[in-house]
Design an enzyme around this catalytic site. Structure first.
Site, PDB file in Angstrom:
ATOM      1  N   ASN A  36       0.877  -1.164   0.000  1.00 11.33           N
ATOM      2  CA  ASN A  36       0.000   0.000   0.000  1.00 11.33           C
ATOM      3  C   ASN A  36       0.919   1.219   0.000  1.00 11.33           C
ATOM      4  O   ASN A  36       1.481   1.556   1.038  1.00 11.33           O
ATOM      5  CB  ASN A  36      -0.913  -0.013   1.239  1.00 11.33           C
ATOM      6  CG  ASN A  36      -1.721   1.262   1.366  1.00 11.33           C
ATOM      7  OD1 ASN A  36      -1.773   2.069   0.434  1.00 11.33           O
ATOM      8  ND2 ASN A  36      -2.355   1.439   2.526  1.00 11.33           N
ATOM      9  N   TRP A  37       1.058   1.819  -1.169  1.00  9.74           N
ATOM     10  CA  TRP A  37       2.009   2.932  -1.283  1.00  9.74           C
ATOM     11  C   TRP A  37       1.508   4.198  -0.609  1.00  9.74           C
ATOM     12  O   TRP A  37       2.264   5.156  -0.444  1.00  9.74           O
ATOM     13  CB  TRP A  37       2.296   3.230  -2.761  1.00  9.74           C
ATOM     14  CG  TRP A  37       3.053   2.164  -3.488  1.00  9.74           C
ATOM     15  CD1 TRP A  37       3.717   1.111  -2.932  1.00  9.74           C
ATOM     16  CD2 TRP A  37       3.230   2.054  -4.906  1.00  9.74           C
ATOM     17  NE1 TRP A  37       4.299   0.345  -3.920  1.00  9.74           N
ATOM     18  CE2 TRP A  37       4.015   0.907  -5.143  1.00  9.74           C
ATOM     19  CE3 TRP A  37       2.805   2.802  -5.992  1.00  9.74           C
ATOM     20  CZ2 TRP A  37       4.384   0.491  -6.425  1.00  9.74           C
ATOM     21  CZ3 TRP A  37       3.162   2.399  -7.271  1.00  9.74           C
ATOM     22  CH2 TRP A  37       3.944   1.259  -7.486  1.00  9.74           C
ATOM     23  N   LYS A  38       0.216   4.239  -0.279  1.00  5.24           N
ATOM     24  CA  LYS A  38      -0.393   5.452   0.288  1.00  5.24           C
ATOM     25  C   LYS A  38      -0.104   6.632  -0.657  1.00  5.24           C
ATOM     26  O   LYS A  38      -0.003   6.430  -1.868  1.00  5.24           O
ATOM     27  CB  LYS A  38       0.095   5.676   1.719  1.00  5.24           C
ATOM     28  CG  LYS A  38      -0.076   4.401   2.568  1.00  5.24           C
ATOM     29  CD  LYS A  38       0.121   4.583   4.028  1.00  5.24           C
ATOM     30  CE  LYS A  38      -0.090   3.242   4.736  1.00  5.24           C
ATOM     31  NZ  LYS A  38       0.013   3.347   6.190  1.00  5.24           N
ATOM     32  N   HIS A  86      -9.391   1.413   4.876  1.00  2.00           N
ATOM     33  CA  HIS A  86      -8.103   1.567   5.567  1.00  2.00           C
ATOM     34  C   HIS A  86      -8.302   2.494   6.771  1.00  2.00           C
ATOM     35  O   HIS A  86      -9.096   3.439   6.713  1.00  2.00           O
ATOM     36  CB  HIS A  86      -7.050   2.145   4.615  1.00  2.00           C
ATOM     37  CG  HIS A  86      -5.678   2.073   5.191  1.00  2.00           C
ATOM     38  ND1 HIS A  86      -5.219   2.996   6.112  1.00  2.00           N
ATOM     39  CD2 HIS A  86      -4.685   1.171   5.033  1.00  2.00           C
ATOM     40  CE1 HIS A  86      -3.990   2.655   6.476  1.00  2.00           C
ATOM     41  NE2 HIS A  86      -3.642   1.556   5.843  1.00  2.00           N
ATOM     42  N   GLU A 135      -6.665   4.869   7.825  1.00  2.00           N
ATOM     43  CA  GLU A 135      -6.461   6.300   7.523  1.00  2.00           C
ATOM     44  C   GLU A 135      -7.712   6.905   6.895  1.00  2.00           C
ATOM     45  O   GLU A 135      -8.043   8.062   7.144  1.00  2.00           O
ATOM     46  CB  GLU A 135      -5.220   6.460   6.627  1.00  2.00           C
ATOM     47  CG  GLU A 135      -3.949   6.237   7.435  1.00  2.00           C
ATOM     48  CD  GLU A 135      -2.787   5.607   6.673  1.00  2.00           C
ATOM     49  OE1 GLU A 135      -2.769   5.650   5.432  1.00  2.00           O
ATOM     50  OE2 GLU A 135      -1.887   5.055   7.343  1.00  2.00           O
ATOM     51  N   GLU A 162      -5.207  -4.796  10.532  1.00  2.00           N
ATOM     52  CA  GLU A 162      -4.171  -3.783  10.729  1.00  2.00           C
ATOM     53  C   GLU A 162      -4.433  -3.049  12.040  1.00  2.00           C
ATOM     54  O   GLU A 162      -5.236  -2.109  12.078  1.00  2.00           O
ATOM     55  CB  GLU A 162      -4.194  -2.769   9.576  1.00  2.00           C
ATOM     56  CG  GLU A 162      -3.948  -3.379   8.219  1.00  2.00           C
ATOM     57  CD  GLU A 162      -3.378  -2.365   7.237  1.00  2.00           C
ATOM     58  OE1 GLU A 162      -2.271  -2.629   6.733  1.00  2.00           O
ATOM     59  OE2 GLU A 162      -3.991  -1.312   7.004  1.00  2.00           O
ATOM     60  N   GLY A 186       2.728   2.345  10.673  1.00  2.51           N
ATOM     61  CA  GLY A 186       3.688   3.433  10.506  1.00  2.51           C
ATOM     62  C   GLY A 186       4.418   3.819  11.785  1.00  2.51           C
ATOM     63  O   GLY A 186       5.069   4.851  11.840  1.00  2.51           O
ATOM     64  N   SER A 191       3.654  -2.114  10.212  1.00  2.00           N
ATOM     65  CA  SER A 191       5.106  -2.208  10.412  1.00  2.00           C
ATOM     66  C   SER A 191       5.671  -3.589  10.091  1.00  2.00           C
ATOM     67  O   SER A 191       6.613  -4.053  10.734  1.00  2.00           O
ATOM     68  CB  SER A 191       5.482  -1.779  11.835  1.00  2.00           C
ATOM     69  OG  SER A 191       5.093  -0.435  12.055  1.00  2.00           O
ATOM     70  N   GLY A 224       3.016  -1.108   4.174  1.00  2.00           N
ATOM     71  CA  GLY A 224       3.123   0.318   3.865  1.00  2.00           C
ATOM     72  C   GLY A 224       4.558   0.684   3.545  1.00  2.00           C
ATOM     73  O   GLY A 224       5.064   0.439   2.449  1.00  2.00           O
ATOM     74  N   GLY A 225       5.255   1.258   4.529  1.00  2.00           N
ATOM     75  CA  GLY A 225       6.606   1.790   4.320  1.00  2.00           C
ATOM     76  C   GLY A 225       7.552   0.838   3.600  1.00  2.00           C
ATOM     77  O   GLY A 225       8.261   1.258   2.667  1.00  2.00           O
TER      78      GLY A 225
HETATM   79  P1  13P Z   1       3.242   0.377   7.582  1.00  2.00           P
HETATM   80  O1  13P Z   1       3.720  -0.920   6.987  1.00  2.00           O
HETATM   81  O2  13P Z   1       3.986   1.570   7.067  1.00  2.00           O
HETATM   82  O3  13P Z   1       3.129   0.314   9.063  1.00  2.00           O
HETATM   83  O4  13P Z   1       1.736   0.595   7.012  1.00  2.00           O
HETATM   84  C1  13P Z   1       0.832  -0.454   7.115  1.00  2.00           C
HETATM   85  C2  13P Z   1      -0.399  -0.090   6.380  1.00  2.00           C
HETATM   86  O5  13P Z   1      -1.113   0.823   6.757  1.00  2.00           O
HETATM   87  C3  13P Z   1      -0.711  -0.830   5.160  1.00  2.00           C
HETATM   88  O6  13P Z   1      -1.986  -0.557   4.706  1.00  2.00           O
END
Ligand code: 13P
Length: 250
Positions: free
Chosen positions: A9-11, A95, A97, A167, A173, A212, A233-234
């Site tokens: 998930n590149w956000k 998600h 967010e 999640e 994050g 994470s 994510g990251g």
């Molecule tokens: P991180 O891997 O950066 O913690 O993000 C997880 C995430 O929100 C994937 O949708």
């Protein structure tokens, strides 16, 4: 055996140039990924680039959200058919967010799940508790409520057409991963919740862990019996890290 899915998930990250480089790196290292399906969920403007770069590769792609509307005067929205126009396979819905920053509630997320599914996209339904909810010991209630919203709208069989991503909000994050035992306990709870209504669907549905996940903790998380992949994510923004997580799936 359920297929392992490692989805990035590149956000709201990247540029045309950085995404080109990232996907070149991912494609070059795919030979080391033996069993996992790899996918990336890209920002909308880059879906065309992602499609042309990944076409013919084993990597799937998708969007990070969609509208519940089909078309019309909905400024800023993106429909399921637009995602299909770029051959998306997946779309993330709900998600944390989107839930916390944009006020998406369970009912809207369930509608998004339904719209995606009816269009032939595979929705990745995100669920998970905040730190406050975990400390109050209501993690299972929260996750059950989020999943039941979809079951109530669509019936339990709808879950067979999508993917669930657990999640924990406090792990996203933050560098704080749920321990493999903590994650496995919630994944097992989710599967039992689905099994109460349909054992076949429960057996089939992929439940990803997100929060994470990185090359150092992926193998242990992915070895848990009810963890069927990761939503990353990251670490999905670096080709080597993303591939290493794919490799960790075995
Ligand atoms: P991180 O891997 O950066 O913690 O993000 C997880 C995430 O929100 C994937 O949708």
């Amino acid at each position: 055996m359920r297929q392992i899915l490692i989805a990035g998930n590149w956000k709201m990250n990247g540029s045309r140039a950085s995404i080109r480089e990232l996907l070149d790196g991912v494609k070059a290292g795919l030979g080391d990924v033996k069993s996992a399906e790899m996918a990336v969920c890209a920002p909308f403007p880059y879906l065309g680039d992602v499609q042309s770069q990944l076409n013919g590769s084993s990597v799937s792609w998708g969007g990070q959200d969609l509208s519940v509307e089909e078309k019309g005067a909905f400024t800023g929205e993106t429909s399921a058919s637009m995602l299909l126009d770029f051959s998306c396979k997946y779309v993330i819905v709900g998600h944390s967010e989107r839930r916390t920053l944009y006020g998406e509630d369970d009912a809207l997320v369930a509608q998004k799940y339904a719209v995606a599914r009816k269009a032939g996209l595979k929705p990745i339904l995100c669920v998970g508790e905040t730190l406050e909810e975990r400390e109050k010991n209501i993690t299972e209630d929260v996750v059950a409520r989020q999943i039941k919203a979809v079951i109530d709208l669509e019936g339990v069989s709808a879950l067979a057409d999508g993917v669930i991503a657990y999640e924990p909000v406090w792990a996203i994050g933050t560098g704080k991963t749920a321990s493999p035992e903590q994650a496995q306990a919630v994944h097992a709870f989710i599967r039992s919740l689905v099994a109460e209504q349909d054992a076949g669907v429960a057996e089939k549905v992929q439940i990803l862990y997100g929060g994470s996940m990185n090359p150092a903790n992926a193998a242990e998380l992915l070895s848990q019996s009810d963890i069927d992949g990761g939503l990353i994510g990251g670490a999905s923004l670096k080709a080597d890290d993303f591939l290493a997580i794919g490799k960790a799936a075995g």
